[in-house]
Design a protein around this motif. Structure first.
Motif, PDB file in Angstrom:
ATOM      1  N   SER A  56      -3.316 -16.443  15.114  1.00 37.62           N
ATOM      2  CA  SER A  56      -3.389 -17.883  15.375  1.00 37.62           C
ATOM      3  C   SER A  56      -3.661 -18.222  16.836  1.00 37.62           C
ATOM      4  O   SER A  56      -4.180 -19.291  17.136  1.00 37.62           O
ATOM      5  CB  SER A  56      -2.100 -18.575  14.904  1.00 37.62           C
ATOM      6  OG  SER A  56      -0.979 -18.057  15.600  1.00 37.62           O
ATOM      7  N   LYS A  57      -3.341 -17.323  17.761  1.00 40.54           N
ATOM      8  CA  LYS A  57      -3.567 -17.573  19.183  1.00 40.54           C
ATOM      9  C   LYS A  57      -4.745 -16.767  19.729  1.00 40.54           C
ATOM     10  O   LYS A  57      -4.982 -16.753  20.927  1.00 40.54           O
ATOM     11  CB  LYS A  57      -2.309 -17.234  19.977  1.00 40.54           C
ATOM     12  CG  LYS A  57      -1.125 -18.100  19.611  1.00 40.54           C
ATOM     13  CD  LYS A  57       0.111 -17.677  20.360  1.00 40.54           C
ATOM     14  CE  LYS A  57       1.294 -18.521  19.913  1.00 40.54           C
ATOM     15  NZ  LYS A  57       2.548 -18.041  20.487  1.00 40.54           N
ATOM     16  N   ALA A  58      -5.485 -16.091  18.846  1.00 38.54           N
ATOM     17  CA  ALA A  58      -6.527 -15.162  19.271  1.00 38.54           C
ATOM     18  C   ALA A  58      -7.924 -15.774  19.324  1.00 38.54           C
ATOM     19  O   ALA A  58      -8.878 -15.091  19.659  1.00 38.54           O
ATOM     20  CB  ALA A  58      -6.536 -13.943  18.362  1.00 38.54           C
ATOM     21  N   GLY A  59      -8.064 -17.038  18.982  1.00 35.93           N
ATOM     22  CA  GLY A  59      -9.387 -17.661  18.997  1.00 35.93           C
ATOM     23  C   GLY A  59     -10.166 -17.327  17.737  1.00 35.93           C
ATOM     24  O   GLY A  59      -9.657 -16.726  16.798  1.00 35.93           O
ATOM     25  N   ASP A  60     -11.441 -17.754  17.740  1.00 37.06           N
ATOM     26  CA  ASP A  60     -12.295 -17.515  16.583  1.00 37.06           C
ATOM     27  C   ASP A  60     -12.656 -16.042  16.485  1.00 37.06           C
ATOM     28  O   ASP A  60     -12.980 -15.414  17.489  1.00 37.06           O
ATOM     29  CB  ASP A  60     -13.577 -18.355  16.704  1.00 37.06           C
ATOM     30  CG  ASP A  60     -13.275 -19.848  16.713  1.00 37.06           C
ATOM     31  OD1 ASP A  60     -12.346 -20.257  15.999  1.00 37.06           O
ATOM     32  OD2 ASP A  60     -13.956 -20.588  17.445  1.00 37.06           O
ATOM     33  N   GLY A  61     -12.601 -15.505  15.278  1.00 35.55           N
ATOM     34  CA  GLY A  61     -12.934 -14.099  15.107  1.00 35.55           C
ATOM     35  C   GLY A  61     -12.687 -13.639  13.689  1.00 35.55           C
ATOM     36  O   GLY A  61     -12.412 -14.431  12.793  1.00 35.55           O
ATOM     37  N   SER A  62     -12.793 -12.341  13.500  1.00 37.01           N
ATOM     38  CA  SER A  62     -12.564 -11.759  12.180  1.00 37.01           C
ATOM     39  C   SER A  62     -11.740 -10.489  12.325  1.00 37.01           C
ATOM     40  O   SER A  62     -11.778  -9.817  13.350  1.00 37.01           O
ATOM     41  CB  SER A  62     -13.893 -11.449  11.501  1.00 37.01           C
ATOM     42  OG  SER A  62     -14.625 -10.532  12.272  1.00 37.01           O
ATOM     43  N   LEU A  63     -10.998 -10.179  11.258  1.00 36.19           N
ATOM     44  CA  LEU A  63     -10.089  -9.038  11.256  1.00 36.19           C
ATOM     45  C   LEU A  63     -10.719  -7.872  10.510  1.00 36.19           C
ATOM     46  O   LEU A  63     -11.291  -8.056   9.434  1.00 36.19           O
ATOM     47  CB  LEU A  63      -8.775  -9.434  10.576  1.00 36.19           C
ATOM     48  CG  LEU A  63      -7.657  -8.408  10.655  1.00 36.19           C
ATOM     49  CD1 LEU A  63      -6.992  -8.485  12.022  1.00 36.19           C
ATOM     50  CD2 LEU A  63      -6.627  -8.671   9.579  1.00 36.19           C
TER      51      LEU A  63
END
Length: 181
Positions: free
Chosen positions: A47-54
């Motif tokens: 939630s605090k990591a910005g836009d992206g994918s895991l």
């Protein structure tokens, strides 16, 4: 023209992702021991990591194994390892937008689970002991392979001084010795 609005997109920051699981330890270099047959999963908060994918990958004894990633609400995910039945060393690497998250890779060992009927203790140290004298006994564990593993434990019984809470916790000290086949 005026007024001017700019679209702002937050860059991904993998260091802001956190992982949690009951088996995770404070020191990621020390692998946890998980009994064979347990379900293994970890929760990831991005939630605090910005836009992206895991992305998650896993190995058992350096061989790739299956991983399932379940997307939850609010940038939360669960990483499941559906088949951890094999004894050995496991590693789970979790990345956010191509970069490892904090404390990744996550290490654990799947270990053989013994029942109480597979363990026995014997020796004089279980029958009697003297204050301030070294006492010893053997722990015998029968492995599912049929082999026995023995561990010699030496303990010294110290008297408990009554009165303070800190002294009450100093009842007995156990010191493992070398194991014998």
């Amino acid at each position: 023209g005026s007024p001017f609005q700019a679209m702002h997109k937050v860059s991904p920051d993998a260091s802001q992702c956190t992982a949690s699981a009951p088996w995770l330890k404070n020191d990621p270099r020390v692998p946890a021991s998980i009994p064979q047959g347990e379900h293994v999963q970890l929760s990831v908060d991005a939630s605090k990591a910005g836009d992206g994918s895991l992305l998650a990958t896993a190995t058992c004894n350096d061989e790739p194994i299956d991983v399932l990633v379940e997307a939850m609400k609010n940038s939360q995910s669960r990483v499941h390892l559906p088949d951890v039945s094999k004894l050995g060393r496991y590693s789970v690497e979790v990345k956010w937008s191509g970069r490892p998250i904090a404390k990744s890779p996550f290490l654990f060992n799947i270990v053989e689970c013994l029942s109480a009927s597979d363990i026995a203790a014997s020796g004089e140290g279980l029958v009697e002991g003297w204050s301030h004298k070294l006492s010893q006994f053997m722990i015998h564990a029968k492995r599912k392979t049929g082999l026995y593993q023995q561990k010699l434990l030496q303990i010294s019984i110290l008297p408990v001084a009554r009165g303070t809470a800190t002294q009450k916790n100093k009842g007995a000290a156990a010191k493992p010795s070398t194991s014998t086949p």
